[in-house]
Design a protein around this motif. Structure first.
Motif, mmCIF file in Angstrom:
data_model
loop_
_atom_site.group_PDB
_atom_site.id
_atom_site.type_symbol
_atom_site.label_atom_id
_atom_site.label_comp_id
_atom_site.label_asym_id
_atom_site.label_seq_id
_atom_site.Cartn_x
_atom_site.Cartn_y
_atom_site.Cartn_z
ATOM 1 N N ALA A 1 -36.797 -36.756 15.255
ATOM 2 C CA ALA A 1 -36.569 -35.316 15.374
ATOM 3 C C ALA A 1 -36.214 -34.941 16.807
ATOM 4 C CB ALA A 1 -37.808 -34.553 14.914
ATOM 5 N N ARG A 2 -36.949 -35.473 17.762
ATOM 6 C CA ARG A 2 -36.657 -35.185 19.172
ATOM 7 C C ARG A 2 -35.295 -35.737 19.579
ATOM 8 N NH1 ARG A 2 -42.566 -36.726 21.844
ATOM 9 N NH2 ARG A 2 -43.626 -34.761 21.311
ATOM 10 N N ALA A 3 -34.991 -36.936 19.112
ATOM 11 C CA ALA A 3 -33.726 -37.570 19.495
ATOM 12 C C ALA A 3 -32.542 -36.826 18.892
ATOM 13 C CB ALA A 3 -33.713 -39.033 19.058
ATOM 14 N N LEU A 4 -32.678 -36.346 17.659
ATOM 15 C CA LEU A 4 -31.586 -35.586 17.061
ATOM 16 C C LEU A 4 -31.315 -34.323 17.865
ATOM 17 C CD1 LEU A 4 -29.538 -35.313 14.765
ATOM 18 C CD2 LEU A 4 -31.303 -34.109 13.446
ATOM 19 N N ALA A 5 -32.371 -33.645 18.307
ATOM 20 C CA ALA A 5 -32.192 -32.455 19.142
ATOM 21 C C ALA A 5 -31.481 -32.811 20.442
ATOM 22 C CB ALA A 5 -33.543 -31.816 19.432
ATOM 23 N N ALA A 6 -31.837 -33.944 21.045
ATOM 24 C CA ALA A 6 -31.186 -34.374 22.279
ATOM 25 C C ALA A 6 -29.714 -34.711 22.050
ATOM 26 C CB ALA A 6 -31.923 -35.580 22.867
ATOM 27 N N LEU A 7 -29.422 -35.349 20.923
ATOM 28 C CA LEU A 7 -28.038 -35.706 20.622
ATOM 29 C C LEU A 7 -27.173 -34.462 20.422
ATOM 30 C CD1 LEU A 7 -28.629 -38.742 18.239
ATOM 31 C CD2 LEU A 7 -27.344 -38.794 20.392
ATOM 32 N N LYS A 8 -27.737 -33.422 19.843
ATOM 33 C CA LYS A 8 -26.973 -32.190 19.611
ATOM 34 C C LYS A 8 -26.520 -31.552 20.924
ATOM 35 C CE LYS A 8 -28.957 -30.911 15.126
ATOM 36 N NZ LYS A 8 -29.818 -29.931 14.403
ATOM 37 N N GLU A 9 -27.200 -31.890 22.008
ATOM 38 C CA GLU A 9 -26.830 -31.366 23.319
ATOM 39 C C GLU A 9 -25.769 -32.212 24.002
ATOM 40 O OE1 GLU A 9 -30.442 -31.028 25.513
ATOM 41 O OE2 GLU A 9 -31.266 -29.427 24.250
ATOM 42 N N LYS A 10 -25.317 -33.279 23.359
ATOM 43 C CA LYS A 10 -24.359 -34.210 23.960
ATOM 44 C C LYS A 10 -22.972 -34.100 23.320
ATOM 45 C CE LYS A 10 -27.876 -37.505 25.422
ATOM 46 N NZ LYS A 10 -27.678 -37.223 26.876
ATOM 47 N N ASP A 11 -22.669 -32.954 22.769
ATOM 48 C CA ASP A 11 -21.343 -32.680 22.213
ATOM 49 C C ASP A 11 -20.989 -33.612 21.062
ATOM 50 O OD1 ASP A 11 -18.979 -31.166 22.114
ATOM 51 O OD2 ASP A 11 -17.885 -32.682 23.267
ATOM 52 N N ILE A 12 -22.004 -33.946 20.256
ATOM 53 C CA ILE A 12 -21.695 -34.689 19.039
ATOM 54 C C ILE A 12 -21.489 -33.694 17.901
ATOM 55 C CG2 ILE A 12 -23.144 -36.603 19.802
ATOM 56 C CD1 ILE A 12 -24.974 -35.713 17.294
ATOM 57 N N GLU A 13 -20.918 -34.158 16.818
ATOM 58 C CA GLU A 13 -20.748 -33.319 15.627
ATOM 59 C C GLU A 13 -21.437 -33.991 14.453
ATOM 60 O OE1 GLU A 13 -17.236 -31.702 12.639
ATOM 61 O OE2 GLU A 13 -16.743 -32.073 14.761
ATOM 62 N N LEU A 14 -22.383 -33.282 13.844
ATOM 63 C CA LEU A 14 -23.011 -33.774 12.624
ATOM 64 C C LEU A 14 -22.072 -33.529 11.459
ATOM 65 C CD1 LEU A 14 -26.709 -32.574 12.996
ATOM 66 C CD2 LEU A 14 -25.899 -34.942 13.000
ATOM 67 N N VAL A 15 -21.799 -34.570 10.701
ATOM 68 C CA VAL A 15 -20.839 -34.488 9.597
ATOM 69 C C VAL A 15 -21.518 -34.978 8.319
ATOM 70 C CG1 VAL A 15 -18.609 -35.240 8.700
ATOM 71 C CG2 VAL A 15 -18.910 -34.918 11.169
ATOM 72 N N ARG A 16 -21.510 -34.141 7.281
ATOM 73 C CA ARG A 16 -22.018 -34.579 5.985
ATOM 74 C C ARG A 16 -20.917 -35.348 5.259
ATOM 75 N NH1 ARG A 16 -25.924 -33.516 2.070
ATOM 76 N NH2 ARG A 16 -27.000 -32.022 3.418
ATOM 77 N N PHE A 17 -21.269 -36.529 4.742
ATOM 78 C CA PHE A 17 -20.285 -37.270 3.966
ATOM 79 C C PHE A 17 -19.780 -36.403 2.821
ATOM 80 C CE2 PHE A 17 -22.356 -41.275 5.571
ATOM 81 C CZ PHE A 17 -21.212 -41.840 6.122
ATOM 82 N N PRO A 18 -18.475 -36.366 2.585
ATOM 83 C CA PRO A 18 -17.940 -35.546 1.493
ATOM 84 C C PRO A 18 -18.351 -36.089 0.132
ATOM 85 C CG PRO A 18 -16.203 -36.866 2.495
ATOM 86 C CD PRO A 18 -17.416 -37.032 3.360
ATOM 87 N N ALA A 19 -18.278 -35.219 -0.862
ATOM 88 C CA ALA A 19 -18.764 -35.561 -2.198
ATOM 89 C C ALA A 19 -18.035 -36.754 -2.793
ATOM 90 C CB ALA A 19 -18.637 -34.348 -3.118
ATOM 91 N N ASP A 20 -16.717 -36.895 -2.540
ATOM 92 C CA ASP A 20 -15.993 -38.006 -3.160
ATOM 93 C C ASP A 20 -16.432 -39.349 -2.584
ATOM 94 O OD1 ASP A 20 -14.756 -37.535 -0.693
ATOM 95 O OD2 ASP A 20 -12.731 -37.974 -1.423
ATOM 96 N N VAL A 21 -16.822 -39.377 -1.301
ATOM 97 C CA VAL A 21 -17.340 -40.614 -0.702
ATOM 98 C C VAL A 21 -18.685 -40.973 -1.318
ATOM 99 C CG1 VAL A 21 -18.241 -41.646 1.426
ATOM 100 C CG2 VAL A 21 -16.083 -40.353 1.470
#
Length: 357
Positions: free
Chosen positions: A283-303
């Motif tokens: 949880a802490r690491a995800l918050a830190a990563l969000k501050e590093k200009d990453i983009e969280l992407v949900r895999f699309p339904a067809d994948v």
């Protein structure tokens, strides 16, 4: 770094520190060499291996100590099983899905795509017959296995370009472990098994277009975000991440019963401790990563649909391999069928109620 006290180790309050193991000189003392699949001090499994070594030493009162070797110090991370079986080490800390080339059913003792969650997996191993099947399968490798660490749910991986449709998978070169490699192959990608220490250089050189490893804690420490900024979820490939302690049959059989109990309970304690740690640190690491200009992407339904179909087919193929594979698959399927309805009305429904938006 301060040594851990016996009380902290027995209570599960261990913190990471260097291995306490020293050469055994007095009669009645035993020292094991333990090799691992992890870089030294890697958050998650690397630190789990260190704590496990310390737990064994402290809980045994120094009668059994463990000298730890990170990946590459004696053998590579993908040679741990052979090292333990062949006598180069007494024990190893690794993950079972690395051995799918030796027997495809090994993957179930780490994780299987769309399979058991971390707590469901523990229920299967501890109470649903999984341990007996694991012992039987690994007897052919002349090792005794234990659950010994868990980084929790895994993420779907890092990609240089975002995956917006199934077409975006085709042609990619991906570092992927476990059965997920075969799933991605069937979706049109080229899967590669790359040691952990070589993932970032492979991304930097363009040798691979994406990589999955573990969850945010270990992924942040490994620096993948520096090259691939698209972080995908859900981690359908690895919904669990059980690490294993494997002990050579020779070393295991040489122990008296009380030290066997020490090893078993040290592994069990570290398994629970590391899973609790992973929830907070991810949880802490995800918050830190969000501050590093990453983009969280949900895999699309067809994948996801295509991956589900591939996983179901692979499950049937593994079951047909031989008699023990058939029994392992049947047991795993039965555990999932039993546990899933409870997870639906407990975990899923609660989270939907707690966080409706």
């Amino acid at each position: 770094m301060n040594a851990l006290t016996r009380r902290n180790l027995l209570s599960g309050g261990a913190v990471a520190a260097a291995s306490l193991a020293t050469p055994a000189l007095a009669q009645g003392k035993t020292e094991w060499r333990m090799v691992t699949s992890w870089p030294k001090n890697l958050p998650g499994p690397g630190m789990t291996a260190e704590r496990l070594a310390q737990r064994i030493g402290a809980m045994s009162g120094g009668r059994l100590t463990v000298r730890l070797y990170a990946a590459g110090e004696i053998v590579s991370g993908l040679e741990v099983l052979d090292a333990v079986r062949g006598g180069a080490a007494d024990a190893g800390h690794t993950a079972s899905f690395y051995w799918q080339g030796k027997h495809p059913a090994t993957v179930f003792f780490t994780t299987f795509p769309f399979g058991l969650t971390p707590t469901e997996h523990m229920a299967w191993i501890e109470h649903g017959g999984g341990q007996a099947l694991w012992d039987e399968l690994y007897a052919r490798f002349e090792v005794k296995p234990f659950m010994a660490g868990n980084p929790g749910f895994n993420m779907g991986g890092w990609f240089v370009r975002p995956i917006r449709s199934l077409d975006d998978i085709r042609g990619l070169r991906l570092r992927v472990a476990g059965t997920g490699g075969e799933i991605y192959r069937r979706l049109g990608a080229t899967p590669l098994t790359t040691p952990v220490s070589e993932i970032l250089p492979a991304l930097q050189s363009g040798m691979i277009d994406g990589a999955e490893f573990l969850g945010p804690q270990s992924d942040l420490a490994s620096g993948f975000y520096k090259v691939a900024r698209y972080y995908h979820h859900p981690g359908f490939n690895k919904p669990n991440g059980t690490g294993e302690l494997i002990v050579s049959a020779k070393a295991w059989n040489a122990l008296p019963d009380d030290l066997k109990a020490v090893v078993e309970n040290a592994a069990r304690a570290e398994n629970a401790y590391s899973l609790a740690e992973a929830e907070l640190m991810n949880a802490r690491a995800l918050a830190a990563l969000k501050e590093k200009d990453i983009e969280l992407v949900r895999f699309p339904a067809d994948v996801v649909r295509a991956a589900q179909g591939a996983a179901a087919a692979i499950l049937d193929e593994i079951a047909a391999t031989d008699a023990i594979a058939g029994r392992i698959v049947a047991s795993y399927r039965a555990a999932r069928a039993t546990l899933a309805p409870w997870s639906e009305v407990s975990v899923r429904s609660f989270l939907e109620a707690r966080d409706p938006d």
